[in-house]
Design a protein around this motif. Sequence first.
Motif, short mmCIF file in Angstrom:
data_model
loop_
_atom_site.label_atom_id
_atom_site.label_comp_id
_atom_site.label_asym_id
_atom_site.label_seq_id
_atom_site.Cartn_x
_atom_site.Cartn_y
_atom_site.Cartn_z
N PHE A 93 0.81 -1.13 0.10
CA PHE A 93 0.18 -0.02 0.11
C PHE A 93 0.84 1.25 0.00
O PHE A 93 0.62 2.24 -0.66
N MET A 94 1.99 1.36 0.58
CA MET A 94 2.66 2.61 0.82
C MET A 94 3.57 2.77 -0.55
O MET A 94 3.46 4.13 -0.96
N TYR A 95 3.77 1.98 -1.07
CA TYR A 95 4.53 1.89 -2.62
C TYR A 95 3.41 2.33 -3.52
O TYR A 95 3.76 3.29 -4.27
N ASP A 96 2.28 1.66 -3.52
CA ASP A 96 1.42 2.05 -4.67
C ASP A 96 0.67 3.35 -4.62
O ASP A 96 0.41 4.10 -5.23
N GLU A 97 0.55 3.68 -3.10
CA GLU A 97 0.10 4.92 -2.76
C GLU A 97 1.02 6.31 -2.96
O GLU A 97 0.71 7.35 -3.84
N GLY A 98 2.27 5.99 -2.82
CA GLY A 98 3.32 6.92 -3.20
C GLY A 98 3.54 7.02 -4.90
O GLY A 98 3.51 8.03 -5.44
N ARG A 140 0.93 6.37 -7.12
CA ARG A 140 -0.04 7.00 -7.54
C ARG A 140 -0.30 8.38 -7.24
O ARG A 140 -0.81 9.23 -8.15
N ASN A 141 0.47 8.95 -6.34
CA ASN A 141 0.25 10.47 -6.00
C ASN A 141 1.76 11.06 -6.32
O ASN A 141 1.87 12.20 -6.15
N TYR A 189 4.72 10.79 -5.12
CA TYR A 189 5.22 11.04 -3.95
C TYR A 189 6.84 10.87 -3.76
O TYR A 189 7.65 11.30 -2.88
N TRP A 242 1.14 12.96 4.21
CA TRP A 242 0.89 11.60 3.76
C TRP A 242 1.53 10.74 4.72
O TRP A 242 1.10 9.84 5.31
N TRP A 243 2.71 10.72 4.87
CA TRP A 243 3.72 10.29 5.83
C TRP A 243 3.22 10.37 7.21
O TRP A 243 3.16 9.30 7.87
N SER A 286 0.19 8.24 8.00
CA SER A 286 0.36 7.01 7.89
C SER A 286 0.55 6.32 9.16
O SER A 286 0.50 5.21 9.41
#
Length: 748
Positions: free
Chosen positions: A346-351, A353-354, A356, A388-389, A392
């Motif tokens: 999830f952290m990789y995918d969110e980063g 996608r946005n 980051y 975001w960080w 989390s």
Amino acid sequence: MKTGKLTGAKKNENRVELTFEEAVITIEVITENIVRVLNPCWKADYASIAIEKNVSIGTEFSFAEEKDKICIETSDLKLEVGDDFAFSFYDKSGKCLLSSYSGKRVIKETISEKTKKLLEAEGHKAAGGSKDYAVQVLFNRCGDEFFYGMGDKTGFLNKGGYAYENWNSDIPQLHNETMPALYKSIPFVMVKKTEGQPYGLFFDNTFHSYMDFGKENSSYFYYGADNGNLDFYFMTGDHLKDIVGKYTYLTGRAPMPQLWTLGYHQCRWGYENAEDIRKVAHLMRENHIPCESVQYDIDYMDGFRVFTWDEENYGPKGQLINELKQDGFKAVCIIDPGVKKDEGYFMYDEGIRNDYFAKDKDSEVYVNEVWPGDAVYPDFGREEVRKWWGDSHKILTDMGVQGIWNDMNEPASFRGPLPLDVQFHIGDRLTDHSEVHNVYGHFMSMGTYEGMKKITGKRPLVITRACYAGSQKYAAVWTGDNQSVWSHLRMLIPQLCNLGMSGFTIAGTDIGGFGGDSNAELMVRWVQAATFSTFFRNHCAKGQIMQEPWEFGEKVVRIYRKYVELHYRFLPYIYDLLHESQENGLPVMRPLVLNYDDDANTYELNDEYMVGENILVAPVVDQGVTKRMVYLPKGTWVDYWTKERYQGESYIIADAPIDTLPMYIKENSIIPMYENVQYVGEKAYDKLELLVAGKEAHYTHYQDNGEDFKYMDGEYNLYTFDWENGELKTNLVHEGYEKYKTVEVNVI
């Protein structure tokens, strides 16, 4: 850095703009005793990262143009500037404190090419010659200066004769006194001469920089940087304490911590499952050694993925944490910046996608290697990435985590250092790693602090390895991966004292050493030396012998317990000093020179320290030593253990058998103490004990709930205690919190 002749000067409010043939330099009067000098040779609109507020105070000053120079004068100092940016700072009496060096650097090639080839053939590292820097300023050195500050650079208290670099570096090898750089970059130095006022210099530039305090040439000391502006603050005062106050006025002061965070912490990189953690916690209580947390190093994560939990080895999320919470243990876990490159995580995918993560020069997400393998790096300079960080962390707080430990945030990498052209941001401005490197850990800590504050409503515990000037507003620090050797125990005192004078009031070392194998004597002497440190943790590395106190036998347990209990007894005194530091910026743990800067015997005292004004500590830092010489400054001092009195400005020989830490209470002082507990919160602190030395004493004591920010709305108590002729007078200056039920006096 050429400037040429001074051709004009113009005053505008608190600034004077100096025009030279090849440069425009601004002198900004911040206060009557702080002046900023800015040569915007790189960027005119640069916004400081260390200084986050408008620090300029409307200050009256005179401005005069003379034939070959301009003069700027406040009530406390005077600055003269002439051609080629030749400058001199004077105190209010007209004595020159600091001036630019009129000569050129002596650029030396230390070895010939022939010798260099020979050394390299023999397997030796051949030192290169020095060079001029893109940004550079030289100062006259008189020869009687003592240099303090620079954070936790290795070596001794006085940095004179040494050279350093500001480039955050993950160095697991043995740290020796000549290492140019470690994990932190704090380009601030205080200069004390044998006569005259002290002064401070803060160079606000995040690029790779260099500070030489007379190693290259005894005639000058210098600051240089690979890029950025020449942007420095000159500050002066009557005493070194004044300089610390002014520097922390500029860069900020550490906020009040939660009380429990000042207690004892146990850790190891190598607690590999729930049972390991559970066993250590159980033995802490069984051996009656007070302890707040058994910290979670990287093993607790699922495949070293940040913000995850290894349920296979540590059990269901939150279960272990909640179990240990019943016995008073708070969960503190490590978080690294490297995010595993792993689609579906999830952290990789969110980063991704946005958008980051930092990118390479070809605008592709930059990949290096850290603990999880291939990893990417959040672009923490952007506010939305920090948010975001920070948000989390709710994943962890929902499990019961109460403290965060930021590591590997230099940033560290296993496949060589990050290239200087990796693309990062500072705000909306695109820049690269050469500018961001030294503030990467700072931005990470900022995001962590703000996230934890929003999520929990409590004062965050954020511990960081890498940082920059001003990071004290967001994080506590420790000195990184030290080693289980006596030289690193000796270094504890100058490192923590210089960190304290550099704004970091909450700091510590890994007790016993992180790398290598400790032993019984070293462990005992280390916990004694660290008794009054504000971050009080025993930590060691996987692959080394276990370092919990019971691993060294019952005698070590008994002595170790004695000093952890002593730390807890003095918690209200430590807490008071941290409250005072909100106003004055002064640290808890201080070198003697900070309190007695008119006493030449204190200028290079590396093996003693003071706790505030009233306690002097003289640890044993050498193997086999059972007696040691102690210098006592002006006043009368009482041996804490024997109650014997000594007159100051003298040396004594102190008995220091293995179970004794020489420590002395200053006559005519009051020190608050609490009853012993196994952890903060085990029972209410409803009784205050006052340790009194002398016939007359005055003390101010602060009390709040030790957890949240309600004290900012007046929920606190402020007492004054006056001791005179055997009688205690108590005055509750401010009442906003539940009072003590009893106050007892213990007279030495």
